[in-house]
Design an enzyme around this catalytic site. Sequence first.
Site, mmCIF file in Angstrom:
data_model
loop_
_atom_site.group_PDB
_atom_site.id
_atom_site.type_symbol
_atom_site.label_atom_id
_atom_site.label_comp_id
_atom_site.label_asym_id
_atom_site.label_seq_id
_atom_site.Cartn_x
_atom_site.Cartn_y
_atom_site.Cartn_z
ATOM 1 N N LYS A 1 -12.844 43.358 -4.693
ATOM 2 C CA LYS A 1 -14.053 42.535 -4.750
ATOM 3 C C LYS A 1 -15.248 43.457 -4.812
ATOM 4 C CE LYS A 1 -15.257 38.107 -4.365
ATOM 5 N NZ LYS A 1 -14.516 36.948 -4.893
ATOM 6 N N GLY B 1 -21.616 22.173 -1.411
ATOM 7 C CA GLY B 1 -21.891 23.019 -2.576
ATOM 8 C C GLY B 1 -21.522 22.266 -3.839
ATOM 9 N N GLY C 1 -21.628 23.365 -7.197
ATOM 10 C CA GLY C 1 -21.733 24.347 -8.277
ATOM 11 C C GLY C 1 -20.484 24.341 -9.140
ATOM 12 N N ASN C 2 -20.060 25.533 -9.572
ATOM 13 C CA ASN C 2 -18.935 25.649 -10.505
ATOM 14 C C ASN C 2 -17.622 25.131 -9.929
ATOM 15 O OD1 ASN C 2 -20.339 26.772 -12.673
ATOM 16 N ND2 ASN C 2 -20.372 28.758 -11.632
ATOM 17 N N VAL C 3 -17.483 25.194 -8.621
ATOM 18 C CA VAL C 3 -16.264 24.663 -7.988
ATOM 19 C C VAL C 3 -16.498 23.212 -7.547
ATOM 20 C CG1 VAL C 3 -14.625 24.934 -6.083
ATOM 21 C CG2 VAL C 3 -15.513 26.956 -7.243
ATOM 22 N N GLY C 4 -17.623 22.965 -6.893
ATOM 23 C CA GLY C 4 -17.890 21.648 -6.313
ATOM 24 C C GLY C 4 -17.917 20.508 -7.317
HETATM 25 P P1 NAD Z 1 -21.937 28.446 -7.556
HETATM 26 O O1 NAD Z 1 -23.014 29.432 -7.357
HETATM 27 O O2 NAD Z 1 -21.698 27.872 -8.902
HETATM 28 O O3 NAD Z 1 -22.173 27.190 -6.571
HETATM 29 C C1 NAD Z 1 -22.454 27.319 -5.221
HETATM 30 C C2 NAD Z 1 -23.111 26.040 -4.748
HETATM 31 O O4 NAD Z 1 -23.316 26.152 -3.354
HETATM 32 C C3 NAD Z 1 -24.455 25.731 -5.384
HETATM 33 O O5 NAD Z 1 -24.529 24.347 -5.665
HETATM 34 C C4 NAD Z 1 -25.448 26.093 -4.274
HETATM 35 O O6 NAD Z 1 -26.644 25.345 -4.326
HETATM 36 C C5 NAD Z 1 -24.637 25.705 -3.066
HETATM 37 N N1 NAD Z 1 -25.107 26.287 -1.827
HETATM 38 C C6 NAD Z 1 -25.630 27.517 -1.589
HETATM 39 N N2 NAD Z 1 -25.969 27.643 -0.300
HETATM 40 C C7 NAD Z 1 -25.656 26.454 0.276
HETATM 41 C C8 NAD Z 1 -25.780 25.955 1.597
HETATM 42 N N3 NAD Z 1 -26.269 26.711 2.553
HETATM 43 N N4 NAD Z 1 -25.342 24.696 1.833
HETATM 44 C C9 NAD Z 1 -24.825 23.931 0.869
HETATM 45 N N5 NAD Z 1 -24.683 24.349 -0.398
HETATM 46 C C10 NAD Z 1 -25.104 25.600 -0.677
HETATM 47 O O7 NAD Z 1 -20.624 29.128 -6.962
HETATM 48 P P2 NAD Z 1 -19.118 28.726 -7.248
HETATM 49 O O8 NAD Z 1 -18.605 29.513 -8.394
HETATM 50 O O9 NAD Z 1 -19.003 27.236 -7.272
HETATM 51 O O10 NAD Z 1 -18.406 29.318 -5.955
HETATM 52 C C11 NAD Z 1 -18.460 28.647 -4.712
HETATM 53 C C12 NAD Z 1 -17.451 29.269 -3.779
HETATM 54 O O11 NAD Z 1 -16.146 29.172 -4.348
HETATM 55 C C13 NAD Z 1 -17.641 30.747 -3.468
HETATM 56 O O12 NAD Z 1 -17.186 30.988 -2.164
HETATM 57 C C14 NAD Z 1 -16.710 31.427 -4.452
HETATM 58 O O13 NAD Z 1 -16.324 32.706 -4.009
HETATM 59 C C15 NAD Z 1 -15.557 30.455 -4.419
HETATM 60 N N6 NAD Z 1 -14.676 30.530 -5.572
HETATM 61 C C16 NAD Z 1 -15.153 30.315 -6.825
HETATM 62 C C17 NAD Z 1 -14.286 30.356 -7.895
HETATM 63 C C18 NAD Z 1 -14.733 30.032 -9.300
HETATM 64 O O14 NAD Z 1 -13.865 29.896 -10.155
HETATM 65 N N7 NAD Z 1 -16.016 29.842 -9.558
HETATM 66 C C19 NAD Z 1 -12.942 30.682 -7.688
HETATM 67 C C20 NAD Z 1 -12.485 30.880 -6.388
HETATM 68 C C21 NAD Z 1 -13.365 30.803 -5.337
#
Ligand code: NAD
Length: 369
Positions: free
Chosen positions: A80, A178, A180-183
């Site tokens: 990482k 959250g 974002g890309n996962v949510g």
């Molecule tokens: P992202 O940046 O697209 O989304 C993150 C979301 O979290 C955003 O909507 C942001 O506004 C929100 N956020 C930030 N601080 C916050 C808070 N204090 N309270 C509530 N919401 C908050 O990121 P992502 O790619 O969706 O990744 C999210 C998590 O999933 C991370 O831990 C990442 O390591 C993990 N993850 C992502 C992937 C992937 O494919 N993108 C894969 C495995 C794990």
Amino acid sequence: MDITENVFKLADEIGPERVVFLYEPRTQMKAIVVVDNVAAGPAIGGVRMAPDVTATEVRRLARAMTYKNVMAGLPHGGGKSGIIADPKTVNKEHVIRTFARAIKSLEEYIPGPDMGTDESDMAYIYDETSRAVGLPLELGGIPLDEIGATAYGVAVCTEVAKDYVPLDMNGASLTIEGFGNVGRPTARFLAERGVKLIATSDSKGTIYNPAGLNVEELIRIKDTTGSVINYKDGQVLKSTDLLMIKTDIFVPAARPDVVTDANADVVDAKLIIEGANIPISETAERMLHERGILVIPDFVANAGGVITASVEYHGGTETQAFERIKSTITRNTKEILDAVKNEKTYPREAAVRIAKQRVLRAMKYREWM
Ligand code: NAD
């Protein structure tokens, strides 16, 4: 505490093999790279860009990647990196290229996207180093965030885990921390399975409606206004209030350590699927387990992204990635939950035991280790 002491404090029989601190004096780019273990192959792991990312966080995330990759049966170890910068305020291409040049010789590390970075950033890294996953379509990549690879795995995991609660998906309530890309795609995939999203949050706040939120409208609002709190038909709460909402399924999909011993008692869910990496501290996971809440650990539940990255790296297609996510996450979730049932352990303990055995077996094949 001295930095050396801090780094070695967490070292064990698996790793980390390398901890690299990077500083580029002209641009003042600061970053940490942790290569945890490469017994199964070069380490794949995301590049996180955040102003508050720490060496300890990167170290914990690198270990989660070792376990995630070995559990998914990928020919890759875990690593990482964290770039200490705010992606919203820096010249991102410049910072990313500086970082990429600094890791060019670290051949056992293959970077991927993570919080604060995306496929364009991976394209810049690839341009500088010829190594990166999660590339844009034009460079032969499978756009893993666009297709919702991780979220698809989260949905598959939920489908398997619900039988162990037990829980009927049809009409089950869902909260997602959250959006974002996962949510977002998690909300979509679970809505397709009959689940009702009642609350979600982002850094600006939480939107809540016990009668249900319209997922497509919510995505439109988030895209056009920047926050879920601008959705009209719901109550606006603080970001941290999301944890207290009574729900059947809770998916943390944002930052690390949102649930710790300090607030685990307020969580009111039946099933938690860890979409984010390390969102719940280990002691909090135990506390939740003792209260009868089933928690599926991050490296089992959110492997969809790295499975897709590995399929991409080895020349496979999107269809193959989806098939592999489904078969791998179904098998792993069942294996762990059967172990929990039969051995009276808790999910992370069972998952870590299985993953550790696989890493140690992989290490035995490598003469240099
Ligand atoms: P992202 O940046 O697209 O989304 C993150 C979301 O979290 C955003 O909507 C942001 O506004 C929100 N956020 C930030 N601080 C916050 C808070 N204090 N309270 C509530 N919401 C908050 O990121 P992502 O790619 O969706 O990744 C999210 C998590 O999933 C991370 O831990 C990442 O390591 C993990 N993850 C992502 C992937 C992937 O494919 N993108 C894969 C495995 C794990």
